[in-house]
Design an enzyme around this catalytic site. Structure first.
Site, PDB file in Angstrom:
ATOM      1  CB  ALA A  29      -0.881  -0.011   1.242  1.00  0.00           C
ATOM      2  CB  ALA A  82       7.089  -0.513   1.129  1.00  0.00           C
ATOM      3  CD  GLN A 137       1.809   6.753   4.495  1.00  0.00           C
ATOM      4  OE1 GLN A 137       2.730   6.305   5.191  1.00  0.00           O
ATOM      5  NE2 GLN A 137       1.837   7.969   3.996  1.00  0.00           N
ATOM      6  CB  SER A 138       3.610  -0.561   2.395  1.00  0.00           C
ATOM      7  OG  SER A 138       4.323  -1.702   2.807  1.00  0.00           O
ATOM      8  CG  ASN A 139       3.914   0.380   8.657  1.00  0.00           C
ATOM      9  OD1 ASN A 139       4.316   1.532   8.869  1.00  0.00           O
ATOM     10  ND2 ASN A 139       2.662   0.010   8.904  1.00  0.00           N
TER      11      ASN A 139
END
Ligand code: PLP
Length: 332
Positions: free
Chosen positions: A77, A83, A79-81
């Site tokens: 996503a 990533a 705001q992927s943590n």
């Protein structure tokens, strides 16, 4: 055991063990005994702002380095943590990182997005699509990098492969060393690997997952990951997963989640995020209300990180800001 058959050693990326801290004021606010509720601080895993993905990335990156990879490719996503922490792991290990993220260039560059830039990751914007399609695009990026002479390693959505889930098998064992009378651990379910590893280590009855709306069928996904670890099938119905905290969808901030964020902050000084840990705590509150969690048990809430996501979620920022009380000066 199947989990012992992984050939490569994990990379060391985090700081272990993470603390297990008592939360007596939050326990009392929930109507539990003051010694009943403990927080597993996997927000304090050390690397790149911390969070649960560090445990998975240690195993995944260990294998990638052993295979001679020079680039990590993953997706998530906006705001992927996961990533952001892949970007941090790449920086720590001297590997290039390409992130395929949902959404488009532009818009607020806050939270995890800004950290991805700071950490030196390359971003490919994929538009508003589901995670299965993100993985297809990420695999196409892998092919293109290979054609250019790179040695890319694909990391699935959320780092939730059987190998990544191994990190949470270890967390389950770590928890048993810290609290041998552990009765239940409550965790957010995103891509499913965190719950799967905990279930493998602790059994289905001691793990309560709270779905966050990231994937279509969380029980089937978690069951498949547990089966991969165990080398034997697991019926999805055997898992305990609450589906009642998703609200209008993955990015939605619900009132129970805002109430949970506020309670954690004001009773224990603990900051949660609106997408994962806030939902997990709202699910724990729901479980206390329906009697699934009762006073006298040793309950552990997994704080799986996600703080940058708090700063990347405009509705949560404005509701938190509105909640502050302004000092009234004494009238002279
Ligand atoms: C902060 C945080 N907590 C929990 C989760 C859920 O973990 P999993 O994807 O292993 O289900 C995620 C996933 O992205 C996360 O970022």
């Amino acid at each position: 055991m199947a989990t012992d058959s992984f050939e490569t050693a994990p990379a060391v990326l985090g700081t272990w063990p993470t603390p297990l801290e008592a939360a007596p004021r939050m326990a009392q606010a929930l109507g539990l005994g003051s010694n009943d509720l403990w927080i597993k601080r996997d927000d304090l895993t050390g690397l790149g702002g911390g969070g649960n993905k560090v445990r998975k990335l240690e195993w995944i990156c260990g294998a990638a380095v052993a295979r001679g990879a020079d680039t990590l490719v993953t997706c998530g996503a906006r705001q992927s943590n996961h990533a952001r922490l892949t970007a941090a792991a790449g920086a720590r290990l001297g590997l290039d990182v390409v992130l395929v993220l949902a959404g488009a260039k532009g818009g607020p560059g806050s939270g995890n997005i800004a950290l991805n830039g700071l950490l030196g990751a390359t971003v490919a914007w994929a538009g508003d699509i589901a995670h299965e399609e993100l993985e297809t695009i990420a695999l196409a990026v892998v092919d293109q990098l290979r054609e250019r002479g790179a040695r890319p390693e694909f990391i699935p959505y959320g780092g939730s492969s059987t190998l990544g889930a191994r990190g949470y098998v270890e967390c389950g064992h770590e928890l048993l060393r810290q609290a041998e009378d552990l009765s239940q651990v409550v965790t957010a379910v995103g891509s499913g690997g965190t719950m799967a590893g905990l279930v493998y280590a602790l059994g289905t009855r001691r793990v309560l997952g709270v779905d966050c709306g990231a994937i279509r069928d969380p029980a089937a996904t978690v069951a498949e990951l547990v089966a991969g670890l165990a080398g034997a099938p697991l019926a999805p119905e055997a898992l305990r997963i609450r589906l009642d905290q998703v609200g209008a969808g993955y990015g939605d901030l619900t009132d129970p989640v805002m109430a949970a964020l506020t309670m954690a902050a004001r009773t224990e000084g603990l900051v949660l995020d609106p997408i994962y840990t806030g939902r997990a705590l709202a699910g724990l509150v729901g479980a206390v209300k329906d009697g699934g969690i009762t006073a006298g048990e040793r309950i552990v809430f997994l704080h799986s990180g996600g703080l940058p996501g708090f700063f990347g979620h405009p509705a949560t920022l404005s509701r938190s800001f509105e909640a502050f009380t302004e000092f009234s000066p004494t009238e002279s």
